[in-house]
Write an enzyme that holds these catalytic residues in place. Structure first.
Site, PDB file in Angstrom:
ATOM      1  N   GLU A 206       0.827  -1.213   0.000  1.00  0.00           N
ATOM      2  CA  GLU A 206       0.000   0.000   0.000  1.00  0.00           C
ATOM      3  C   GLU A 206       0.856   1.257   0.000  1.00  0.00           C
ATOM      4  OE1 GLU A 206      -3.103  -0.127   2.924  1.00  0.00           O
ATOM      5  OE2 GLU A 206      -3.978  -1.930   2.063  1.00  0.00           O
ATOM      6  N   ASP A 243      -3.569  -0.574  12.184  1.00  0.00           N
ATOM      7  CA  ASP A 243      -4.385  -1.734  11.842  1.00  0.00           C
ATOM      8  C   ASP A 243      -3.563  -2.955  12.256  1.00  0.00           C
ATOM      9  OD1 ASP A 243      -5.947  -3.752  10.915  1.00  0.00           O
ATOM     10  OD2 ASP A 243      -5.973  -3.126   8.812  1.00  0.00           O
ATOM     11  N   GLU A 286      -7.443  -0.745  14.598  1.00  0.00           N
ATOM     12  CA  GLU A 286      -8.307  -1.627  13.816  1.00  0.00           C
ATOM     13  C   GLU A 286      -7.949  -3.091  14.098  1.00  0.00           C
ATOM     14  OE1 GLU A 286      -8.415  -0.342   9.744  1.00  0.00           O
ATOM     15  OE2 GLU A 286      -8.719  -2.372   8.988  1.00  0.00           O
ATOM     16  N   ASP A 313     -12.754  -4.546  11.068  1.00  0.00           N
ATOM     17  CA  ASP A 313     -12.623  -4.811   9.625  1.00  0.00           C
ATOM     18  C   ASP A 313     -12.964  -6.286   9.395  1.00  0.00           C
ATOM     19  OD1 ASP A 313     -11.858  -5.173   7.002  1.00  0.00           O
ATOM     20  OD2 ASP A 313      -9.728  -4.817   7.322  1.00  0.00           O
ATOM     21  N   LYS A 338     -15.716  -1.563   3.193  1.00  0.00           N
ATOM     22  CA  LYS A 338     -15.048  -1.962   1.948  1.00  0.00           C
ATOM     23  C   LYS A 338     -16.099  -2.591   1.053  1.00  0.00           C
ATOM     24  CE  LYS A 338     -10.545  -3.279   3.956  1.00  0.00           C
ATOM     25  NZ  LYS A 338      -9.828  -4.422   4.576  1.00  0.00           N
ATOM     26  N   ARG A 367      -8.574  -1.375  -0.701  1.00  0.00           N
ATOM     27  CA  ARG A 367      -7.962  -2.673  -0.450  1.00  0.00           C
ATOM     28  C   ARG A 367      -6.471  -2.576  -0.780  1.00  0.00           C
ATOM     29  NH1 ARG A 367     -11.871  -6.607   1.097  1.00  0.00           N
ATOM     30  NH2 ARG A 367      -9.948  -7.396   2.028  1.00  0.00           N
ATOM     31  N   LYS A 389      -9.552   5.570   4.404  1.00  0.00           N
ATOM     32  CA  LYS A 389      -8.278   4.860   4.556  1.00  0.00           C
ATOM     33  C   LYS A 389      -7.917   4.288   3.193  1.00  0.00           C
ATOM     34  CE  LYS A 389      -6.438   0.746   6.829  1.00  0.00           C
ATOM     35  NZ  LYS A 389      -6.816  -0.602   7.269  1.00  0.00           N
TER      36      LYS A 389
END
Ligand code: PGA
Ligand code: ZN
Length: 437
Positions: A206, A243, A286, A313, A338, A367, A389
């Site tokens: 990411e 997270d 998270e 999540d 999501k 994602r 996010k």
């Protein structure tokens, strides 16, 4: 004839940020409006997510999507042609009924979501409205507080570090643009810091720095130093969001921190996280516990939910019934949204509505496998979720989202508001223990 009736649907295989196949759909309306959308893909997925349908062949490591593409061009197209694109709930219900399985295992959530999102884009285009405005009406003027990744770990960085996302949020920023500027500076300073220490190994999936730390806590210390080097006050101006993605390293109440060769039970992990919260300016965590450890998730929420945001999540997978179940036992106080965890916009919106009805906050999320598609930015603003996010401050598929939000903020001009500390902060207005009532 309704000009917004769907005239044709076409899907094709395109490629995501990991170079893997994914589904793009194009929806054309009777009035010649066109909408297009690409579905993303996760790597650290919850087991109760809707199915990301992949081919059974060995092509591209078993990740090809020609079956899902074929499902759009065949069965789905036949059923949605003639439907009103501006009746999102009606269209999505057709997709749900056509698939007729609880987790879209027949047609694939990647097939259904591509059409669901493309139809929304087409309807917005037909009305000559930006998507956020089409979804949210004239009051959709609030830009979300971004969570921006600085270090990537877990399933996104070869498990080099156990915790998946070390992120920053800027509750002290005056507007979205300033939150982006501040995060850019922290990201840059973190990179320089790691270069100087010889611990920088490129970027993770990411875009966060791929770190070489000896312990998970070292990442927290480095992040605080990076915030200071960037010239900000840790906590007040720029704070930390994690997270943990604990489902990736924990099962049945046993957690393995591989980096530190440590085994923890649920309560020991809770103790560790509570210690981090005391020591570092963490305002959001998270998936602190695994998706199969809901009671411990609730115990952690009981212990810390009045002080910080606790996000579900893998626990909630954007599913309204799971949000209500979690609220009933007091687990989490915020839902991650999501769309591909469910497979239609309407079901994702229902999860957000369920969250609001139990007093939870919301974060629209990308994602780890993304593309240039910016639909989620419009969802975050259109649904007034308050937070977004997207990953780090690097890589085109991440920057496409930040840049789209900047464009929208500019377009809104004086009407733009910023979620900032109002939806998020060190003192949440609602105690999570009462959230289920
Ligand atoms: P994923 O991870 O997209 O790889 O599933 C993102 C997250 O856990 O938030
Ligand atoms: Zn997550």
């Amino acid at each position: 004839m309704n000009g917004r009736a769907i005239r044709s649907v076409h899907a094709r295989r395109v490629w995501d940020s990991r170079g893997r196949p994914t589904v793009e759909a194009e929806v054309s309306l009777q009035d010649d409006s066109i909408g297009r959308a690409i579905v993303p893909a996760g790597a650290s997925r919850g087991t109760r997510e809707a199915l990301d349908l992949r081919d059974s062949t060995a092509r591209f490591g078993g990740l090809d999507v020609l079956g899902a593409v074929g499902n759009v061009n065949g069965e789905i197209a036949r059923v949605v042609i003639g439907c009103a694109a501006d009746d999102q709930a009606g269209l999505d219900q057709r997709l749900i009924d056509l698939d007729a399985t609880p987790a879209k295992t027949r047609l694939g959530a990647n097939a259904t979501l591509a059409v669901s999102m493309a139809a929304a884009h087409a309807a917005a285009a037909s009305l000559h409205l930006p998507l956020y405005r089409y979804l949210g009406g004239p009051d959709a003027t609030m830009l979300p507080l971004p969570q921006i990744q600085i270090f990537g770990g877990g399933a996104h960085a070869g498990r080099r570090i156990d915790i998946q996302d070390f992120m920053v949020v800027c509750p002290g920023a005056r507007d979205f643009g300033q939150a982006i500027e501040w995060s850019a500076e922290v990201y840059r300073c973190a990179g320089v810091l790691m270069q100087q220490r010889g611990s920088r190994f490129g970027v993770a999936d990411e875009g966060g720095w791929w770190p070489d730390f000896a312990t998970n806590e070292q990442a927290l210390e480095t992040l605080v130093t990076a915030i200071e080097r960037a010239g900000f006050v840790p906590g007040g101006q720029v704070a930390i969001a994690l997270d943990v993605a604990a489902s990736e390293f924990g099962r049945q109440g046993r957690y393995t921190l591989a980096l530190e060769s440590r085994q923890l039970d649920s309560d020991a992990l809770i103790e560790l996280l509570l210690r981090w919260i005391d020591r570092y300016p963490i305002v959001s965590i998270e998936d602190p516990l695994a998706e199969d450890d809901a009671q411990a998730f609730a115990r952690f929420t009981q212990a810390a939910g009045h002080r910080l945001q606790i996000v579900g999540d893998d626990l909630l997978v954007s599913h309204a019934p799971l949000v209500r179940q979690a609220a009933a036992i007091g687990a989490a106080n915020t839902v991650l949204l999501k769309p591909n965890q469910r497979g239609t916009l309407t079901e994702t919106l229902r999860a957000w509505q369920a969250a609001q009805s139990v007093g939870y906050a919301g974060i629209v999320s990308a994602r780890s496998g993304e593309t240039e598609d910016t639909t989620i930015v419009h969802l975050a603003i259109g649904w007034q979720a308050g937070q977004i996010k997207v990953g780090a401050f690097a890589r085109g598929e991440r920057m496409a989202k930040w840049n789209e939000a900047l464009r929208i903020e500019e377009r809104l001009g004086g009407r733009a508001r910023f979620a900032g500390a109002a939806v998020f902060g060190c003192n949440r207005p609602k105690a999570p223990a009462s959230a289920g009532r």
